[in-house]
Design a protein around this motif. Sequence first.
Motif, PDB file in Angstrom:
ATOM      1  N   GLY A 181       0.812  -1.212   0.000  1.00 11.29           N
ATOM      2  CA  GLY A 181       0.000   0.000   0.000  1.00 11.29           C
ATOM      3  C   GLY A 181       0.844   1.260   0.000  1.00 11.29           C
TER       4      GLY A 181
ATOM      5  N   THR B 117      -5.536  -0.726   1.148  1.00 15.01           N
ATOM      6  CA  THR B 117      -4.587  -1.824   1.317  1.00 15.01           C
ATOM      7  C   THR B 117      -3.703  -1.590   2.532  1.00 15.01           C
ATOM      8  OG1 THR B 117      -4.563  -2.133  -1.071  1.00 15.01           O
ATOM      9  CG2 THR B 117      -2.788  -3.160   0.158  1.00 15.01           C
ATOM     10  N   SER B 118      -3.231  -0.384   2.708  1.00 19.88           N
ATOM     11  CA  SER B 118      -2.408  -0.065   3.874  1.00 19.88           C
ATOM     12  C   SER B 118      -3.193  -0.221   5.169  1.00 19.88           C
ATOM     13  CB  SER B 118      -1.872   1.367   3.784  1.00 19.88           C
ATOM     14  OG  SER B 118      -0.982   1.486   2.723  1.00 19.88           O
TER      15      SER B 118
END
Length: 71
Positions: free
Chosen positions: A15, A56-57
């Motif tokens: 991410g 995503t992170s």
Amino acid sequence: MAWMIWVGALLTLFGLALLVYCIVAALKAKKLGGTDEEVLARLQKVVPLNMLALMTSALGLGAVTIGIILT
């Protein structure tokens, strides 16, 4: 649950790499110049990828947190 920590760390790094790519793409779009509409169109193409990178992170950091709690 150590595997969850590692998978979460990899997701987070992926991410972050996408975020760096988004920053570079936005700077490149501004540097190329053109009319305001052209620059805006280039920047709008980066927005979905930026949101994907943030998600995503966040999922990766959540996985790391849950992995640490369960260990």
